[in-house]
Design an enzyme around this catalytic site. Sequence first.
Site, PDB file in Angstrom:
ATOM      1  N   ILE A 289       0.864  -1.185   0.000  1.00  0.00           N
ATOM      2  CA  ILE A 289       0.000   0.000   0.000  1.00  0.00           C
ATOM      3  C   ILE A 289       0.895   1.227   0.000  1.00  0.00           C
ATOM      4  O   ILE A 289       1.912   1.267   0.695  1.00  0.00           O
ATOM      5  CB  ILE A 289      -0.970   0.007   1.203  1.00  0.00           C
ATOM      6  CG1 ILE A 289      -1.977   1.145   1.062  1.00  0.00           C
ATOM      7  CG2 ILE A 289      -0.226   0.093   2.527  1.00  0.00           C
ATOM      8  CD1 ILE A 289      -3.127   1.076   2.056  1.00  0.00           C
TER       9      ILE A 289
ATOM     10  N   ILE B  12       4.959  -1.198   2.852  1.00  0.00           N
ATOM     11  CA  ILE B  12       4.590   0.199   2.659  1.00  0.00           C
ATOM     12  C   ILE B  12       5.368   0.731   1.451  1.00  0.00           C
ATOM     13  O   ILE B  12       6.595   0.676   1.430  1.00  0.00           O
ATOM     14  CB  ILE B  12       4.912   1.055   3.895  1.00  0.00           C
ATOM     15  CG1 ILE B  12       4.218   0.498   5.149  1.00  0.00           C
ATOM     16  CG2 ILE B  12       4.523   2.506   3.641  1.00  0.00           C
ATOM     17  CD1 ILE B  12       2.715   0.552   5.119  1.00  0.00           C
ATOM     18  N   LYS B  13       4.632   1.256   0.470  1.00  0.00           N
ATOM     19  CA  LYS B  13       5.284   1.782  -0.728  1.00  0.00           C
ATOM     20  C   LYS B  13       5.666   3.248  -0.523  1.00  0.00           C
ATOM     21  O   LYS B  13       4.835   4.078  -0.174  1.00  0.00           O
ATOM     22  CB  LYS B  13       4.353   1.669  -1.947  1.00  0.00           C
ATOM     23  CG  LYS B  13       4.246   0.271  -2.492  1.00  0.00           C
ATOM     24  CD  LYS B  13       3.305   0.203  -3.686  1.00  0.00           C
ATOM     25  CE  LYS B  13       4.021   0.502  -4.973  1.00  0.00           C
ATOM     26  NZ  LYS B  13       3.134   0.226  -6.150  1.00  0.00           N
ATOM     27  N   ILE B  14       6.942   3.520  -0.755  1.00  0.00           N
ATOM     28  CA  ILE B  14       7.476   4.876  -0.651  1.00  0.00           C
ATOM     29  C   ILE B  14       8.227   5.180  -1.943  1.00  0.00           C
ATOM     30  O   ILE B  14       9.065   4.385  -2.366  1.00  0.00           O
ATOM     31  CB  ILE B  14       8.424   5.010   0.558  1.00  0.00           C
ATOM     32  CG1 ILE B  14       7.683   4.706   1.866  1.00  0.00           C
ATOM     33  CG2 ILE B  14       9.056   6.401   0.605  1.00  0.00           C
ATOM     34  CD1 ILE B  14       8.575   4.680   3.091  1.00  0.00           C
TER      35      ILE B  14
END
Length: 372
Positions: A110, A141-143
């Site tokens: 996400i 976690i997408k960064i």
Amino acid sequence: MAQNPNLAALSAAGVSVWLDDLSRDRLRSGNLQELIDTHSVVGVTTNPSIFQAALSNGNAYDAQVSELAERGADVDATIRTVTTDDVREACDVLRPQWEASDGVDGRVSIEVDPRLAHETDKTILQAIELWKIVDRPNLLIKIPATEAGVPAIASVLAEGISVNVTLIFSVERYRLVMDAYLQGLEKAKEAGHDISKIHSVASFFVSRVDTEIDKRLEKIGSDDALALRGQAGVANARLAYAAYEEVFLGGDRFRALADAGARVQRPLWASTGVKNPDYSDTLYVTELVAPNTVNTMPEKTMDAVADHGVVTGDTITGTAGAAQAVFDKLDAIGIDLRDVFLLLENEGVEKFEKSWQELLDATQDQLDAAAK
């Protein structure tokens, strides 16, 4: 149910097959489970465009949005609730794959709000918030790998949170991403986290590189320029894999962390849907096969591989020299690669911001309608 042989062969060659899509319809219909059972799917990636499409089509979310409207939720809270609910459910569906792979696969991603792509501190805070809300060990976690995103990646990993680094276009930026991963692990270890539980992938965007460079080659128009079309995306990814091997398979810095249980940060091939109809629709899958990689595919690409993809084993290892030769030719012919990669990064952020704004607007309309 039997696995498709082409996708099973891809998996056997060391490529984790992830689906680049998620929706409540896909979850509730059992389609995601079916793809796990028949298409070797062991992970899911999402992005703002995917959520915008999911929430804008059909009425799977209407009841929940109405309920949230009655509670007085604003548009940001509504989107956060709806998207994290889907991701949590997908994490639960993929839990067996996570357990079977000792945490390597069975992952669902996400993304932080794309409007924060140039704000380090806010990205860190939202990444921690999303990790707590979803509350599943197989979450990523997408960064984005923007200049502001890179230090956020290190800080979030240092908190013991697993990260999918997205929007990587150049090998130069990828090296900074790998450094951020190692830095994050070192800090996590100092803080007492079990670093064997921290996972990361580095998402290299492939097709967009060809789309932009092909456009520039066609503008040049010479035979030498036109002969280079459709080569840059694969060459770029192959050079990235060579950098991965250098850092994780031969690097002293990672070896010290590996002794404490650290996992490699796997290269992930994203944007693998072929945009030029003149190219094979399986190009960015069959030409990017190597151990310890991930390929996240839109369903159309996955279906193409299942139908006629020819998987011949490792097509990356040992190709760095030939890949560099492609880049040398591009440079000699006048392609400004640094400009290409900067443009693609900026466009990537803008596209996700636009999708997010469309999602905000559509959800606000639903909230307004429910409140009447």
